[in-house]
Design an enzyme around this catalytic site. Structure first.
Site, PDB file in Angstrom:
ATOM      1  N   CYS A   1       0.836  -1.204   0.000  1.00 11.42           N
ATOM      2  CA  CYS A   1       0.000   0.000   0.000  1.00 11.42           C
ATOM      3  C   CYS A   1       0.868   1.251   0.000  1.00 11.42           C
ATOM      4  O   CYS A   1       0.602   2.202  -0.751  1.00 11.42           O
ATOM      5  CB  CYS A   1      -0.938  -0.012   1.195  1.00 11.42           C
ATOM      6  SG  CYS A   1      -2.017   1.445   1.293  1.00 11.42           S
TER       7      CYS A   1
ATOM      8  N   CYS B   1      -6.059  -2.593   7.637  1.00 14.92           N
ATOM      9  CA  CYS B   1      -7.190  -1.666   7.611  1.00 14.92           C
ATOM     10  C   CYS B   1      -8.432  -2.258   6.967  1.00 14.92           C
ATOM     11  O   CYS B   1      -9.547  -1.836   7.276  1.00 14.92           O
ATOM     12  CB  CYS B   1      -6.793  -0.383   6.887  1.00 14.92           C
ATOM     13  SG  CYS B   1      -6.455  -0.588   5.109  1.00 14.92           S
TER      14      CYS B   1
END
Length: 345
Positions: free
Chosen positions: A92, A189
Site C-alpha cells: 500500500c 485496515c
C-alpha cells in the site's frame, strides 16, 4: 512551499499536518478512501474532516477503493493462496500512498507529499536522499516504507520522524486536535476485526484439511487448511502437545502443516527477490537485516545473485524466516534496500 498532507483521520497525520503548518508550509489535506462504502461518510473520513476544519486547511477526498482492491487486496489474497505470508501495508505504501495518491497530490501543484509515518528522510553531502529509521525506534515505520522508490524521497516529508508517540499525543492535546485521544489504527485496515482467516474464507480462499506433523514426520493432529497458518505461529494450532511447538513449514505439495521447536525455526540463510535499492550495492557486503517489522535487526551478509535475487546469510541465525515477508537491510539507521523473501536456504 505547497505540501499535500495525507490525512487518515488519526492522531499521527493530524499532528504531522499541524507541524507542517507551524513550519510555514501551505498545507492541503488529502484523505483517501480505500474501501467501498454505501455512500455515507465513514468515521475515518469524518475524523479527517474535523481535523482539517480544526487546522483551517482544505481537505480533498480521493476515492481509491478500486485501485486498492485491484492491488493490495488481490495481492493479499493471491499471496495466501500461493502459500506466502503477505505484508499489505508495504504494498500500500509503495503503490497507493506514495504511488497513486502522491501522483494526485503532485499533480495539484504541490511540491511535496507529507504523511504521519514515523520515519526520516536524510541526505548526504552529495545530495543523495535516503530513508532512515525514526529517532524513537520503538515506533519506527521505515520497515514498511522500504519499497518506496528512491527517486521519490526528495518529495517526501515525515514531520513525526523525530518524535515519540507520547510526544505526538501531547502535541495533539496541546493543540486541542479533535482526535488527540483516538486509538491507533488496527494492523490491517481492510479487515475490521483482524480475523484474516475469516476474510480469506469470504474471498473463497480455503485449503483442505490435512495432517499436522513434526519434522520427523510423526502425525500429531489435523489442520483446517494451510492458508489458516503462518510460519512462527504457536497459538490456535488446535493441538495439545507436551512441548511448545511452532509452525515451521507449510508443505503445500503434501498438504502438511510442519511444526517444530522454537530453535528449529532458526535459519542461517535466505533468498529474496525483487530488491529495491537506495544505494548502488556491491556484489557482497555486510549490513543489518530485519525479516519482521517487530524484530531487532541482526547481523547479515548480502550477496547479489542473478535474476534479480539476493542471498542473505546470518552468522548468528534469524528466527522465523517467512516467504512473502520483507527482508529490509540497514546500515545503522539508514535503509539500504529491501527484497521479498522467497525461501530459506
Amino acid at each position: 512551499m505547497k505540501v499535500g498532507m495525507a490525512l487518515s483521520g488519526g492522531v499521527d497525520s493530524a499532528v504531522a499536518a499541524a507541524l507542517m503548518i507551524e513550519s510555514g508550509y501551505n498545507v492541503t489535506g488529502y484523505h483517501m478512501i480505500v474501501l467501498p462504502s454505501d455512500g455515507t461518510t465513514t468515521q475515518t473520513a469524518e475524523d479527517a474532516i474535523r481535523v482539517a476544519e480544526h487546522l483551517g486547511i482544505e481537505l480533498k477526498i480521493v476515492d481509491l477503493s478500486y485501485q486498492f482492491r485491484e492491488t493490495v487486496i488481490e495481492y493479499f489474497n493471491g499471496s495466501y493462496a500461493a502459500g506466502l505470508t503477505p505484508n499489505p501495508c508495504v504494498l500500500c505504501n509503495d503503490t497507493i500512498k506514495f504511488g497513486i495518491l502522491a501522483e494526485r497530490i503532485l499533480a495539484d501543484n504541490n511540491e511535496a507529499v507529507a504523511t504521519g509515518h514515523y520515519a526520516r528522510i536524510i541526505s548526504d553531502e552529495d545530495g543523495r536522499f535516503f530513508l532512515a529509521r525514526a529517532s524513537f525506534e520503538r515506533k519506527d515505520q521505515a520497515y514498511f516504507l522500504s519499497r518506496v522508490k528512491k527517486e521519490k524521497l526528495p518529495f517526501i516529508r515525515f514531520p513525526n520522524g523525530e518524535l515519540s508517540k507520547e510526544e505526538v499525543r501531547q502535541k495533539a492535546r496541546s493543540l486541542a486536535i479533535p482526535v488527540h485521544s483516538k486509538k491507533d489504527s488496527q494492523e490491517i485496515c481492510f479487515i475490521p476485526d483482524n480475523d484474516y482467516r475469516s476474510f480469506l474464507h469470504s474471498q473463497g480462499i480455503e485449503g483442505s484439511t490435512g495432517d499436522i506433523v513434526k519434522g520427523t514426520g510423526e502425525v500429531i493432529g489435523r489442520h483446517n487448511g494451510l492458508t489458516d497458518y503462518t510460519i512462527g505461529q504457536r497459538r490456535g494450532l488446535g493441538i495439545h502437545f507436551r512441548e511448545k511447538l511452532y509452525v515451521k513449514d507449510l508443505d503445500f505439495n503434501a498438504n502438511r502443516l510442519v511444526l517444530g521447536r522454537r530453535e528449529e525455526l532458526v535459519s542461517f540463510c535466505l533468498v529474496a527477490v525483487d530488491p529495491n535499492w537506495y544505494i548502488e550495492p556491491e556484489r557482497e557486503f555486510d549490513c543489518l537485516c530485519k525479516i519482521r517489522s517487530s524484530m531487532n535487526a541482526v547481523k547479515a551478509h548480502v550477496r547479489l545473485l542473478e535474476a534479480d535475487r539476493v542471498a542473505v546469510s546470518f552468522p548468528d541465525g534469524a528466527w522465523g524466516v517467512t516467504p512473502g515477508q520483507l527482508a529490509v537491510l540497514y546500515s545503522d539507521e539508514v535503509v539500504l534496500g529491501s527484497a521479498f523473501i522467497e525461501r530459506s536456504c
